[in-house]
Scaffold this motif. Structure first.
Motif, PDB file in Angstrom:
ATOM      1  N   ASP A  44      -4.947   4.019  -0.294  1.00  0.00           N
ATOM      2  CA  ASP A  44      -5.976   3.360   0.496  1.00  0.00           C
ATOM      3  C   ASP A  44      -6.642   2.268  -0.349  1.00  0.00           C
ATOM      4  O   ASP A  44      -6.371   2.160  -1.556  1.00  0.00           O
ATOM      5  N   ASP A  89       0.813  -1.216   0.000  1.00  0.00           N
ATOM      6  CA  ASP A  89       0.000   0.000   0.000  1.00  0.00           C
ATOM      7  C   ASP A  89       0.847   1.268   0.000  1.00  0.00           C
ATOM      8  O   ASP A  89       0.329   2.371   0.118  1.00  0.00           O
ATOM      9  N   ARG A 148       1.141   6.947  -0.080  1.00  0.00           N
ATOM     10  CA  ARG A 148       0.291   5.930   0.539  1.00  0.00           C
ATOM     11  C   ARG A 148      -1.004   5.773  -0.270  1.00  0.00           C
ATOM     12  O   ARG A 148      -1.594   6.752  -0.713  1.00  0.00           O
TER      13      ARG A 148
END
Length: 1121
Positions: free
Chosen positions: A458, A442, A456
């Motif tokens: 999600d 991720d 990052r």
């Protein structure tokens, strides 16, 4: 000697059929694409390809048979070489098998059918008819000879063909009527034909069969009825109607007529709007789907009265598709629309409409094409040997409303899922997990020269850049980052090695090199980190609860380390490449002592290493990237660590960097980033290297995230993106729908634009109106920038891009177009040459134009002058100025051709002209001296009748010509001949039947290696949507390839058992050869890799070379395209 291999296989669909072929329970769809048969099964997602097979011949007819003893249908196939055979499916071997074969016994002196070949089976299953020649119907009894007709168990087996002459010559359509009493009536054959007075008639004939005593079968076609009244001149199709109504429907341009065969009466009903029907398909006894020439689909429904007679019918337009060549009703309202001049489709009929369910790309017919780039963007006609798979060919495909631009590229495709940001100077990428319990990554770490950035993701794919991540050092360039067991994270920068805890982000352990030394490279597995310090020393750090240096070894300046790698699994070895002597060594990871060493090459240096598992049942493969662009591979014995089986692949001129991409089951593909990014993967036990359609890729890493499963992160020189990558090479087609016929196309690298000559068809009040334009389109977005409309009844014939004088002595880029008027009495001449410039605002502006007495068929440049092929002559025009702003064209020389010039190619002052009927003539342009005029003098000619379609010079004094009957030939001009006649005669050095008409040949120039097997020289584009690579065979390899082809021709059998030599033998209306002459079929040669080892051994018998060498040679030939 010549070599020809397919880049893009034919995609045009002219024939299709539904039958129970692959299994008795499930119907499948068979589609014929030129010489290929494709078998599809139906699934909820549409049609899926189950089997594909090339046959030796272009398919001209398909029909299904069901012998009583067979559990599945048999497929009857007819080809353009009058070879006919039936095929069945062997469910054990999953292959086609030939049941019966024969050649047509019709009179070879007869004229071939002008309305297409037809194959019919009567509804009772007793007869098959073939219509191949004018005035001849070949009847094949579908019963076994010598058996009585009532023995239905024998029905379906093919008897011997019996040709029967009929008086109806120009048959437009034919159909067997459904019998009202099958046991009593003889089969009735209806013929829709044009008589000697050009009137359309309908005739019915009975088919009678009897077994002649000792003389074979006797079949007769007896006259039954002849409809006395004239039919509409536009009548084109017969549709037989089954029970309960029976009879025929006759489709015409302005009406539909019902014919009652019991009363010999007709009932005609006019159409609301005139159209041209092209094909039809039955849904049930009362509903039919019709397709017209304009891409419209109609639903025709019969209205039946109480007496079960056809009272009326309703015709509704239900939607628009590609212009259909064939329709096949699948089931549940789904229809397959096979198209020759547009994409084939699967559509679903809804309430008074249709929905497109599936699309199959089709680039046929290719009217023209241009080579946009060869992977190096250095302009048209430029290529290097490393990037032939990167060649981007842009075609003008389709016709009228199906017209389009198609970008065709062979390689491993990338499907962009999203662009993160515009970023430059990215050095490396690493994918990480922020949670060890997760199955997906991720986090993406992006490294630059003096910093690292973290992104990052999600689960929904939303991305956010974070300023800090788990205690990682982001103020330096990261050399290595990876997840480790026990929830730890490893990071290596130029100054330190750091181990952090994923849960709290605390630094668990840290190690820095002594004396402020710089870390230049690092690789790690789960238990150890291998570090290179300035290229002069190696350090091994053990990963336990902390980082601990266990082994260190200095190599000194005289033996510097060039590259390192560590196997990804726990192992006690590492690999080191050295600058000196081009050595690669296997070292013990615990002691750094050398286990074994191999020398790669004396003139280059290893710069990147990777060990990974490519094949399931073979040892791991070591990849070594050399500084000169070579990639060397070894197979490593996991027990002794010996490196064997050395092979070399040229990827480019610069070093490649490797990254392993998982493909499942513990296997990997290797992505090599260099100036020509490539994917290396395993196929059939062999390493395959293929170009990737991402020219600017600088770094990649696997990014198997929850939002983007199976994806990769890819950095280019401009941005960072997430993409899906194909597992292996395919041909990729991008489409720009122009909705007009793209008749001619030229590409300008400097303007970054295409010039297109288009033809648009408009239907207004039942009248076709043609409009022609010259369009300028952007190369990236394919958007239209500007349009120059031509006059009424004027159409574009040719387009070239060239450099002409701008009036000040400088050369500027111009588009030159040649036109012709459809109306020969048009005011102002019968054609024009128009010179156009593209302004800074990317707008077209006329520079000058010249009215001609005939149409301008093709254009080229010779010594700065324009050479134009007109109706009967080839003319040289000079581009001059009366004032700096008033250019004009002036005629300088001309040459009269035999009939009409079709194509021209120029090299220096030599012009080769392909003639409509008289093959090729070569003329020389000589500027006038001392006040004498310029001249065009014929210096050579091919003295044979050949209907030329295209020509290109493929080497000095060597020309490749194609003709209208599907042949290709190489012509050679012997300038050192003993006599004048020898020097004037073009000799045929190679010839072969391609089986497809070539529309355009474009020369390419390739810088090949000295030991190359073949030298690529041209691309060819055909009417059927094929693209071919033409090459000349190196003299040292000629005997090897021609002998290998001869051996494979005997060993590799095709469906129908058609001999390879007969299939590829030159054939036109004047002469027919027995075999191809000094021409090698690359498609057959490449099948060598698909053969069993036993067949391969037999194929190379007597060649004097070992099997591995032949495999390597054929693999290199396959990589060419």
């Amino acid at each position: 000697m010549a070599y020809l291999a397919p880049i893009h296989r034919p995609s045009s669909v002219r024939h299709a059929l539904k039958l129970n072929f692959l299994s008795a329970e499930e119907e499948c769809l068979v589609v014929a694409k030129a010489n290929r048969l494709e078998f599809y099964s139906q699934s909820p997602d549409g049609l899926s390809l189950q089997h594909s097979k090339a046959i030796y011949g272009k398919v001209t007819m398909l029909q299904k048979l069901r012998p009583a003893s067979a559990a599945t249908d048999h497929l009857f196939v007819g080809t353009d070489r009058f070879m006919y055979f039936t095929l069945s499916w062997d469910s054990d071997s999953k292959q086609l098998q030939t049941e019966k074969k024969f050649e047509s016994v019709a009179d070879k002196a007869a004229r071939e059918s002008q309305t297409g070949e037809r194959c019919l089976i009567d509804p009772t299953g007793r007869f098959m008819t073939l219509e191949v020649y004018e005035g001849i119907i070949t009847v094949i009894p579908l019963i076994q000879r010598g058996k009585k007709r009532k023995q239905d168990g024998e029905i379906g087996n093919m008897g011997e063909p019996v040709p029967i002459r009929i008086t109806e010559m120009f048959v437009r359509s034919s159909a067997f009527l459904y019998p009202r009493s099958p046991q009593v009536e003889k089969p009735k054959l209806a013929l829709l034909y044009e008589d000697s007075h050009s009137k359309v008639r309908l005739k019915l004939r009975n088919v009678a069969f009897s077994g002649g005593a000792g003389s074979g079968d006797v079949v007769e076609l007896d006259d039954v009825d002849d409809l006395r009244e004239e039919l509409e001149l536009g009548a084109s199709h017969l549709i037989p109607i089954s029970e309960p109504t029976h009879g025929l429907l006759i489709l015409s341009e302005t009406s539909i007529t019902y014919y009652d065969d019991s009363t010999n009466e007709t009932h005609m009903q006019p159409l609301e709007e005139a159209t041209i029907f092209v094909t039809w398909e039955r849904i049930d006894n009362q509903r039919f789907v019709l397709a017209d020439d304009y891409g419209r689909l109609y639903l025709l429904m019969l209205v039946v009265d109480r007496n079960i007679h056809v009272q009326d019918w309703k015709l509704d337009v239900i939607g628009e598709t590609s212009r259909a060549s064939v329709l096949v009703y699948l089931d549940a309202g789904h229809i397959f629309v096979g198209s020759h001049q547009g994409d084939s489709q699967v559509v679903r009929i809804t309430e008074r409409s249709i929905e497109i369910v599936q699309t199959f790309p089709n680039i046929a017919p290719i009217l023209d094409f241009t080579i946009m780039d060869m992977g190096n963007r250095s302009g048209e006609g430029q290529i290097n040997e490393y990037s032939s798979g990167q060649a981007r060919i842009v075609t003008g495909s389709g016709a009228y409303q199906d017209g389009s631009l198609r970008s065709v590229r062979s390689g491993v495709g990338l499907e962009d899922l999203g662009v993160l940001d515009q970023m430059e100077h990215i050095l490396n990428l690493f994918s990480l997990k922020s949670n060890t319990a997760s199955n997906f990554v991720d986090t993406l770490l992006v490294t630059f020269v003096n910093e690292s950035r973290v992104f990052r993701f999600d689960p929904e794919g939303e991305v956010e850049e974070v300023d800090n991540f788990k205690g990682m050092i982001l103020s330096e360039n990261t050399l290595l980052a990876s997840n480790l067991p026990q929830g730890r994270l490893l990071q290596v920068t130029g100054s330190r090695v750091q181990l952090t805890d994923l849960d709290d982000g605390m630094v668990v352990s840290e190690w820095s090199p002594p004396n402020n030394q710089t870390i230049t490279a690092a690789f790690a597995n789960e238990s150890a980190v291998l570090i290179s310090l300035g290229g002069v020393a190696l350090v091994v750090l053990e990963i336990n609860n902390s980082l601990k240096a266990t082994t260190e070894k200095a190599f000194g300046a005289e033996r510097q380390v060039a590259c390192i790698t560590v196997p990804s699994h726990r192992d006690s070895i590492c690999f080191v490449g050295f600058w000196q002597n081009s050595h690669v060594s296997v070292l013990n990871l615990n002691t750094l002592e050398i286990i074994t060493t191999v020398q790669i090459a004396g003139d280059s240096v290893p710069r990147s290493l990777l060990l990974t598992k490519i094949f399931e049942d073979q040892p791991p493969t070591l990849f070594v990237a050399m500084a000169d662009g070579n990639v060397v591979t070894f197979s490593m014995d996991p027990r002794t660590y010996e490196l064997t089986g050395k092979k070399s692949i040229v990827l480019g001129t610069q070093q490649a960097n490797f990254r392993a991409l998982p493909r499942g089951n513990g296997l990997f593909n290797v992505f090599a980033t260099c100036e020509h990014p490539s994917l290396i993967y395993g196929s059939d036990g062999r390493l395959v290297c293929s170009a990737v359609t991402a020219e600017k890729a600088t770094s990649v890493c696997s990014f198997d995230s929850e939002a983007y499963p199976g994806a990769i992160a890819i950095a280019t020189s401009e941005d960072l993106r997430i993409a899906l990558i194909d597992a292996e090479r395919t041909t990729h087609v991008q489409t720009l729908h122009v909705n007009e016929t793209v008749r001619r196309i030229a590409y300008s690298p400097s303007l970054k634009a295409f010039g297109m000559g288009t033809l648009k068809r408009i239907l207004k009040s039942g009248v076709e109106i043609m409009q022609s334009h010259f369009k300028l389109a952007d190369e990236i977005s394919f958007t239209e920038l500007d349009t120059y409309p031509l006059n009424e009844d004027e159409q574009i014939e040719c387009v070239i891009r060239c450099e002409l004088d701008d009036g000040s002595g400088s050369l500027v880029e111009r588009f030159v177009i040649g036109t012709a008027y459809l109306d020969e009495k048009a005011a102002g001449g019968q054609g024009r040459i128009i010179v156009l410039e593209v302004t800074e605002d990317r707008v077209l502006k006329v520079v000058t134009e010249l009215a001609l007495k005939g149409g301008c068929r093709c254009l080229a440049m010779v010594e700065g002058k324009i050479v134009a092929a007109l109706i009967k002559t080839v003319v040289i025009y000079s581009f001059e100025y009366s004032t700096p702003s008033s250019p004009f064209l002036i005629k300088r020389a001309s040459f009269r051709t035999s009939t009409a010039p079709i194509d021209i190619t120029v090299n220096g002052n030599i012009i080769a002209i392909a003639d409509l009927m008289k093959s090729v003539s070569v003329v020389q342009y000589k500027p006038g001296e001392g006040g004498l005029p310029d001249t065009l003098i014929e210096v050579a000619r091919h003295f044979q009748t050949t209907w030329g379609t295209a020509v290109a010079e493929v080497a000095e004094d060597t020309y490749l010509e194609s003709d209208a009957e599907g042949n290709v030939m190489v012509l050679y001009r012997d300038t050192n001949g003993a006599t004048e006649e020898d020097r004037r005669r073009l000799q045929v050095t190679s010839e072969m039947l391609l089986g497809e008409m070539v529309n355009r040949i474009r020369r390419i120039d390739v810088a090949t290696a000295p030991d190359a097997t073949v030298i690529p020289r041209a691309f060819l584009a055909t009417v059927e949507g094929s693209l071919y690579l033409f090459a000349l065979i190196a003299p040292s390899k000629q005997n090897l390839l021609i002998t290998l082809q001869a051996n494979l021709a005997e060993l590799v059998r095709s469906p129908g058992d058609v001999p390879f030599n007969k299939y590829r033998a030159f054939k036109n209306q004047v002469r027919e050869s027995d075999e191809p002459n000094r021409f090698v079929d690359g498609d057959l040669i490449e099948r060598f890799l698909d053969c069993s080892p036993e067949i391969q051994e037999l194929a190379i018998k007597g060649l004097g070379v070992d099997l591995e060498e032949i495999r390597g040679m054929v693999e290199s030939l396959r990589r060419l395209h």
